[in-house]
Scaffold this active site. Structure first.
Site, mmCIF file in Angstrom:
data_model
loop_
_atom_site.group_PDB
_atom_site.id
_atom_site.type_symbol
_atom_site.label_atom_id
_atom_site.label_comp_id
_atom_site.label_asym_id
_atom_site.label_seq_id
_atom_site.Cartn_x
_atom_site.Cartn_y
_atom_site.Cartn_z
ATOM 1 N N LYS A 22 4.923 -33.954 -1.300
ATOM 2 C CA LYS A 22 3.457 -33.984 -1.124
ATOM 3 C C LYS A 22 2.937 -32.634 -0.629
ATOM 4 C CE LYS A 22 1.704 -35.699 2.882
ATOM 5 N NZ LYS A 22 0.715 -34.939 3.662
ATOM 6 N N ASN A 23 3.569 -32.097 0.404
ATOM 7 C CA ASN A 23 3.007 -30.903 1.043
ATOM 8 C C ASN A 23 3.246 -29.626 0.241
ATOM 9 O OD1 ASN A 23 1.993 -32.509 2.996
ATOM 10 N ND2 ASN A 23 3.488 -31.973 4.573
ATOM 11 N N ARG A 93 -7.590 -33.738 5.312
ATOM 12 C CA ARG A 93 -7.751 -32.396 5.888
ATOM 13 C C ARG A 93 -7.214 -31.308 4.967
ATOM 14 N NH1 ARG A 93 -8.707 -31.912 11.239
ATOM 15 N NH2 ARG A 93 -7.865 -29.816 11.075
ATOM 16 N N CYS A 117 -8.473 -35.313 14.421
ATOM 17 C CA CYS A 117 -7.364 -35.875 13.652
ATOM 18 C C CYS A 117 -6.461 -36.655 14.606
ATOM 19 C CB CYS A 117 -6.608 -34.722 13.010
ATOM 20 S SG CYS A 117 -5.068 -35.156 12.260
ATOM 21 N N ARG A 122 -6.647 -29.830 15.480
ATOM 22 C CA ARG A 122 -6.097 -29.059 14.363
ATOM 23 C C ARG A 122 -7.102 -27.995 13.954
ATOM 24 N NH1 ARG A 122 -3.190 -32.953 10.140
ATOM 25 N NH2 ARG A 122 -2.370 -30.962 9.402
ATOM 26 N N PRO A 123 -7.128 -26.890 14.718
ATOM 27 C CA PRO A 123 -8.104 -25.839 14.406
ATOM 28 C C PRO A 123 -7.797 -25.175 13.064
ATOM 29 C CG PRO A 123 -6.541 -25.074 16.074
ATOM 30 C CD PRO A 123 -6.222 -26.525 15.822
ATOM 31 N N ILE A 124 -8.784 -24.458 12.513
ATOM 32 C CA ILE A 124 -8.547 -23.737 11.249
ATOM 33 C C ILE A 124 -8.874 -22.247 11.423
ATOM 34 C CG2 ILE A 124 -8.850 -25.700 9.684
ATOM 35 C CD1 ILE A 124 -11.687 -24.428 9.142
ATOM 36 N N LEU A 126 -7.080 -19.722 11.939
ATOM 37 C CA LEU A 126 -6.210 -18.766 11.233
ATOM 38 C C LEU A 126 -6.606 -18.659 9.756
ATOM 39 C CD1 LEU A 126 -2.806 -19.780 12.864
ATOM 40 C CD2 LEU A 126 -4.178 -17.750 13.374
ATOM 41 N N ASP A 308 7.089 -33.418 11.170
ATOM 42 C CA ASP A 308 6.827 -34.568 10.297
ATOM 43 C C ASP A 308 7.969 -35.586 10.287
ATOM 44 O OD1 ASP A 308 4.406 -33.470 9.682
ATOM 45 O OD2 ASP A 308 5.020 -32.639 7.757
ATOM 46 N N ILE A 330 4.770 -28.404 17.914
ATOM 47 C CA ILE A 330 3.794 -28.049 16.874
ATOM 48 C C ILE A 330 2.456 -28.746 17.161
ATOM 49 C CG2 ILE A 330 3.299 -27.997 14.382
ATOM 50 C CD1 ILE A 330 5.806 -26.435 15.041
ATOM 51 N N ARG A 400 -0.745 -42.587 2.010
ATOM 52 C CA ARG A 400 -1.156 -41.197 1.822
ATOM 53 C C ARG A 400 0.051 -40.304 1.516
ATOM 54 N NH1 ARG A 400 -3.297 -39.074 6.789
ATOM 55 N NH2 ARG A 400 -2.914 -37.260 5.502
HETATM 56 N N1 EPU Z 1 -3.039 -24.000 13.964
HETATM 57 C C1 EPU Z 1 -3.921 -23.165 14.593
HETATM 58 N N2 EPU Z 1 -4.903 -22.576 13.836
HETATM 59 C C2 EPU Z 1 -5.007 -22.765 12.500
HETATM 60 C C3 EPU Z 1 -4.084 -23.601 11.858
HETATM 61 C C4 EPU Z 1 -3.104 -24.215 12.611
HETATM 62 O O1 EPU Z 1 -3.863 -22.982 15.806
HETATM 63 O O2 EPU Z 1 -5.909 -22.187 11.877
HETATM 64 C C5 EPU Z 1 -1.983 -24.649 14.744
HETATM 65 C C6 EPU Z 1 -1.976 -26.168 14.604
HETATM 66 O O3 EPU Z 1 -2.891 -26.780 15.489
HETATM 67 C C7 EPU Z 1 -0.543 -26.495 14.913
HETATM 68 C C8 EPU Z 1 0.215 -25.324 14.304
HETATM 69 O O4 EPU Z 1 -0.744 -24.269 14.187
HETATM 70 O O5 EPU Z 1 -0.341 -26.489 16.304
HETATM 71 C C9 EPU Z 1 0.829 -25.590 12.963
HETATM 72 O O6 EPU Z 1 -0.108 -26.209 12.095
HETATM 73 P P1 EPU Z 1 -0.143 -25.892 10.534
HETATM 74 O O7 EPU Z 1 -1.367 -25.107 10.209
HETATM 75 O O8 EPU Z 1 1.162 -25.326 10.123
HETATM 76 O O9 EPU Z 1 -0.335 -27.349 9.917
HETATM 77 P P2 EPU Z 1 -1.022 -27.637 8.525
HETATM 78 O O10 EPU Z 1 -0.752 -26.508 7.619
HETATM 79 O O11 EPU Z 1 -2.434 -28.047 8.720
HETATM 80 C C10 EPU Z 1 1.018 -28.776 7.380
HETATM 81 C C11 EPU Z 1 1.360 -30.125 6.835
HETATM 82 C C12 EPU Z 1 1.513 -31.122 7.978
HETATM 83 C C13 EPU Z 1 2.623 -30.607 8.905
HETATM 84 C C14 EPU Z 1 2.270 -29.194 9.402
HETATM 85 C C15 EPU Z 1 3.359 -28.579 10.257
HETATM 86 C C16 EPU Z 1 0.296 -30.188 4.668
HETATM 87 C C17 EPU Z 1 -0.717 -30.788 3.774
HETATM 88 N N3 EPU Z 1 0.306 -30.588 5.933
HETATM 89 O O12 EPU Z 1 -0.220 -28.921 8.053
HETATM 90 O O13 EPU Z 1 1.949 -32.346 7.389
HETATM 91 O O14 EPU Z 1 2.763 -31.473 10.002
HETATM 92 O O15 EPU Z 1 2.047 -28.338 8.265
HETATM 93 O O16 EPU Z 1 4.545 -28.483 9.554
HETATM 94 O O17 EPU Z 1 1.098 -29.370 4.230
HETATM 95 C C18 EPU Z 1 2.188 -34.669 7.191
HETATM 96 O O18 EPU Z 1 2.635 -34.482 6.049
HETATM 97 O O19 EPU Z 1 2.268 -35.772 7.775
HETATM 98 C C19 EPU Z 1 1.554 -33.555 7.892
HETATM 99 C C20 EPU Z 1 0.744 -33.723 8.937
#
Ligand code: EPU
Length: 421
Positions: A22-23, A93, A117, A122-124, A126, A308, A330, A400
């Site tokens: 999925k990811n 998301r 969430c 889950r900030p964005i 970055l 995960d 994480i 999902r």
């Molecule tokens: N973070 C920031 N700023 C950002 C983005 C992330 O501080 O702009 C922080 C997050 O809050 C977290 C860490 O960085 O503490 C890592 O988050 P990441 O951005 O890597 O997570 P993601 O890319 O949003 C993906 C997977 C998640 C998985 C995480 C970590 C997808 C669609 N989602 O999320 O999968 O847990 O990486 O490996 O690829 C799941 O499948 O159940 C799931 C939640």
């Protein structure tokens, strides 16, 4: 909302085919917005999240269909709408991964800002920093991120955050930088296999990505990308979940279509717990007939133990012969499942981002509530070993990320019934 009713106490035995990831599939599907030629993507699981992204891509002008072989065929035919609205982002998301491709290809994007969430903040930031570094001008209007750029410009970007690298921010920037002018270097990039898969996918479209899989990814921008035919990697999280399913039921499963090298941290913990793991090519045989040893586990970015799989491993450790310590590095609040496992007789104590799991002799069936995708999987796993009946409510979360999970588990001996509401 559907629920799953599980009769505990059956041993799983047989073969399970692991789906595409999925990811990996989600950012790859979003990257199809980078071309108007057709992209064929194979091994995309039929999940609720995938269907959400298909609807979003359709609203953004793509024609999407599954062909007779199950491959997704995506072709952008109209580039006039670049809005990913609140409705689509609220449902999923990961919709944020259209931001980079839209900005790079269409010169503008409007994507609703994701809200809260169940697994914590889950900030964005970055993602946004990356788009700005590439020359995008960003503002916020009515809860939407509004991004504009006539031509993105390659640059050096440091992407480390408070909790390490970010998977989807790396994906967004890699995709956008593929069409930027000049060279982009992402320092402190995510190394997850799903990022390697996206890099390989982009290269198959004519991009020049190198170093994916390491912390430094270099992207030489190209003028245009073309269509491709690509197969997504197997889902390491689905494989890990079925590894726990075999172990928790004292059963024996052969998992077909795995990549052992993506599962090293999980295999290491399972072996310490006392679970037998044998790998032959792309198959992993998992069996357990012994007592379970307690272990300590800390979630980390890849190649560390994946967040995960934290909830699923916790379900297993509830039955270990002693105390285990699970630390979440994480998503420090990703522990909604502990209270529900407690309703089934687990003894768990949460101390900040750590949970101390005191092993018990048995779990007892109960009605429990799913809070997010992986937490739901943990409750189903616990239900399969619990005495009596467990009802997991609100299982839409599980749909999902797992395709027909109850059918797959029932095929190897589980007794799970879906009750439609
Ligand atoms: N973070 C920031 N700023 C950002 C983005 C992330 O501080 O702009 C922080 C997050 O809050 C977290 C860490 O960085 O503490 C890592 O988050 P990441 O951005 O890597 O997570 P993601 O890319 O949003 C993906 C997977 C998640 C998985 C995480 C970590 C997808 C669609 N989602 O999320 O999968 O847990 O990486 O490996 O690829 C799941 O499948 O159940 C799931 C939640």
């Amino acid at each position: 909302m559907d629920s799953l009713v599980i009769q505990g106490g059956t041993r799983l035995r047989g073969e399970v085919n692991i789906n595409g990831a999925k990811n990996a599939a989600l950012p790859i599907m979003a990257a199809c917005l980078l071309t108007t030629e057709e992209c064929v993507i194979r091994s995309v699981p039929d999940l609720v999240d995938v269907r959400h992204l298909i609807s979003l891509l359709e609203s953004l002008g793509a024609k999407v269909r599954r062909d007779e072989n199950g491959a997704l065929r995506i072709k952008v035919e109209d580039e006039s709408n670049s809005l990913a609205d609140y409705e689509s982002v609220r449902k999923m998301r990961a919709s944020i991964c259209v931001l980079g491709p839209l900005l790079a290809k269409r010169g503008s994007a409007e994507v609703s800002m994701p809200g809260g969430c169940a697994i914590g903040d889950r900030p964005i930031n970055l993602h946004l920093r990356g788009m700005e570094a590439l020359g995008g001008s960003l503002s916020l209007a009515s809860g939407n991120i509004v991004a504009d750029a006539r031509q993105l410009q390659g640059t050096d970007i440091f992407l480390g955050g408070a909790y390490g690298s970010s998977v989807l921010a790396t994906a967004n920037i890699m995709s956008a930088a593929s069409l930027a002018r000049g060279r982009t270097v992402i320092e402190s990039a995510a190394c997850e296999p799903e990022i390697v898969d996206l890099g390989n996918f982009l290269n198959s479209m004519g991009a020049k990505v190198s170093g994916h899989g390491s912390h430094r990814i270099t992207i030489e921008g190209v003028e245009q990308l073309h269509g491709t035919d690509y197969t997504v990697i197997p889902d390491r999280i689905e494989a890990g979940t079925f590894m726990v399913a075999a172990a928790i039921t004292n059963g024996e499963l052969v998992l077909k279509n795995c990549r052992t090298e993506h599962l090293m941290a999980m295999i290491d913990r399972m072996q310490l717990i006392g679970v037998e793991i044998e790998t032959v090519g792309d198959d992993i045989r998992v069996s357990s007939a012994r007592r379970l040893n307690p272990v300590d586990v800390t979630t980390q970015p890849y190649p560390g133990f994946p967040t995960d799989l934290q909830a699923q491993l916790m379900a297993l450790l509830c039955l270990a012969d002693g105390n285990s310590i699970i630390t979440e590095k994480i998503f420090p609040d990703r522990f909604m499942h502990t209270a529900e496992l407690g309703r089934m007789g687990a003894v768990l104590r949460k101390e900040g981002p750590t949970v101390i799991v005191q092993g018990v002799r048995e779990l007892i069936g109960a009605p429990v509530m799913a809070s997010d995708l992986r937490a739901s999987a943990a409750l189903v796993l616990a239900g399969m070993v619990a005495r009596g009946e467990t009802t997991v409510l609100r299982v839409y979360h599980i749909d999902r990320g797992y395709e027909r999970i109850e059918e797959k588990l029932n095929a190897v001996g589980a007794q799970i019934r879906r009750v439609k509401e």
